[in-house]
Design a protein around this motif. Structure first.
Motif, short mmCIF file in Angstrom:
data_model
loop_
_atom_site.label_atom_id
_atom_site.label_comp_id
_atom_site.label_asym_id
_atom_site.label_seq_id
_atom_site.Cartn_x
_atom_site.Cartn_y
_atom_site.Cartn_z
N UNK A 106 -75.98 -2.91 25.79
CA UNK A 106 -77.16 -2.29 26.39
C UNK A 106 -77.89 -3.26 27.33
N UNK A 107 -78.42 -2.72 28.40
CA UNK A 107 -79.09 -3.50 29.45
C UNK A 107 -78.14 -4.51 30.08
N UNK A 108 -76.83 -4.22 30.04
CA UNK A 108 -75.80 -5.06 30.67
C UNK A 108 -75.80 -6.49 30.15
N UNK A 109 -76.18 -6.66 28.89
CA UNK A 109 -76.10 -7.98 28.28
C UNK A 109 -74.64 -8.28 27.94
N UNK A 110 -74.08 -9.42 28.39
CA UNK A 110 -72.68 -9.73 28.14
C UNK A 110 -72.38 -9.88 26.64
N UNK A 111 -71.35 -9.21 26.19
CA UNK A 111 -70.86 -9.33 24.82
C UNK A 111 -69.57 -10.15 24.79
N UNK A 112 -68.71 -9.95 25.79
CA UNK A 112 -67.43 -10.66 25.84
C UNK A 112 -66.99 -10.77 27.29
N UNK A 113 -66.70 -11.99 27.72
CA UNK A 113 -66.15 -12.26 29.05
C UNK A 113 -64.92 -13.13 28.85
N UNK A 114 -63.76 -12.64 29.27
CA UNK A 114 -62.53 -13.40 29.08
C UNK A 114 -61.66 -13.28 30.32
N UNK A 115 -61.15 -14.41 30.79
CA UNK A 115 -60.22 -14.44 31.93
C UNK A 115 -58.97 -15.18 31.50
N UNK A 116 -57.83 -14.61 31.87
CA UNK A 116 -56.54 -15.21 31.53
C UNK A 116 -55.68 -15.18 32.78
N UNK A 117 -55.21 -16.35 33.22
CA UNK A 117 -54.33 -16.46 34.37
C UNK A 117 -53.08 -17.21 33.94
N UNK A 118 -51.93 -16.54 33.98
CA UNK A 118 -50.68 -17.14 33.54
C UNK A 118 -49.59 -16.89 34.58
N UNK A 119 -48.56 -17.71 34.51
CA UNK A 119 -47.43 -17.59 35.41
C UNK A 119 -46.19 -18.18 34.77
#
Length: 264
Positions: free
Chosen positions: A170-183
């Motif tokens: 709610x109110x755009x509060x971050x709960x989870x931010x995950x970035x994965x870059x693989x090769x």
């Protein structure tokens, strides 16, 4: 229950479920569109009732190939429930230097819930994929998401994957931010395994005894992850069974509520 299906000329799959204020069966809106020479992900209604719906996401043709851009939009209205299932996994094939996209946008309104049972997403050798998932949750909304990432088919090196997951409360509060870059060179080094199975629950927490590597999310949520070299060994069966049970519990608590009141 009302069902509407449309197929036009843009690259889009849309699933929307809403509970009418006057009661009765949920309104289910299903749409898909795309170029004639490209495969679609077609939503198929499996069942529905006064609480929500169960929908299958069926690929029509080979996915993903170079130049494919798949966009899936999911909207669950106040107090409604949606379960998404996939009859088969997705393979991103070798792309000869090209790229493909897979974008998912999910909006869960107040006191709504979504259970999405994802099947394996395979990034074959030579594939180049940008994959993005963005979830917005209203107050007391709940999410159970199962994902399985497979880096390369049997005997292959992985392709190139840029994957981002954003979950906002709610109110755009971050709960989870995950970035994965693989090769090809970073897959085994980064993950330590070829297959990554993940169950993410938001709006409730899995029991502390649930097997797997776990992360407690900000606010109220749990991520459980299994790593393995074979897909069948990376499935978090216990975590997924518990996640579905937790999320579905919201249906009974909102069944007698009026959707307009939930949206306030």
């Amino acid at each position: 229950m009302t069902t509407t299906s449309t197929c036009e000329t843009s690259s889009l799959t849309r699933v929307e479920v809403r509970r009418p204020e006057a009661g009765g069966g949920c309104e289910v809106l299903l749409g898909c569109s795309g170029p004639a020479d490209r495969p679609l992900v077609r939503p198929m209604l499996l069942s529905s009732d006064e609480d929500g719906a169960r929908v299958s996401l069926v690929p029509e043709g080979a996915l993903l190939l170079a130049g494919d851009a798949v966009r899936i939009e999911v909207v669950v209205g106040p107090g409604a429930h949606l379960e998404l299932v996939e009859p088969a996994g997705t393979v991103a094939y070798a792309m000869d230097g090209g790229r493909a996209r897979w974008d998912v946008d999910i909006t869960l309104d107040a006191a709504s819930s979504l259970v999405w049972a994802g099947e394996p997403f395979v990034v074959a050798e030579g594939a180049r994929v940008d994959r993005r998932t963005r979830v917005r949750l209203g107050w007391d909304a709940r999410l159970a998401l199962r994902e399985m990432l497979v880096l390369g088919r049997h005997g292959e090196r992985p392709g190139v994957l840029a994957q981002d997951l954003t979950v906002l409360g709610p109110r755009d509060i971050p709960v989870l931010l995950e970035s994965l870059h693989v090769g090809p060179g970073s897959g085994p080094l980064l993950l330590g395994a070829r297959v990554m199975g993940t169950v993410t629950v938001v709006g409730d927490r899995l029991p502390p005894t649930t097997a797997g590597t776990r992360l407690e999310l900000e606010g109220c949520g749990t991520m459980v992850r299994h790593l393995a070299d074979e897909a069948h060994l990376a499935v978090p069966h216990e975590a997924w069974a518990q996640a579905r049970q937790l999320v579905r519990a919201i249906c009974s608590s909102t069944r007698n509520c009026i959707p307009s009141a939930l949206a306030r």
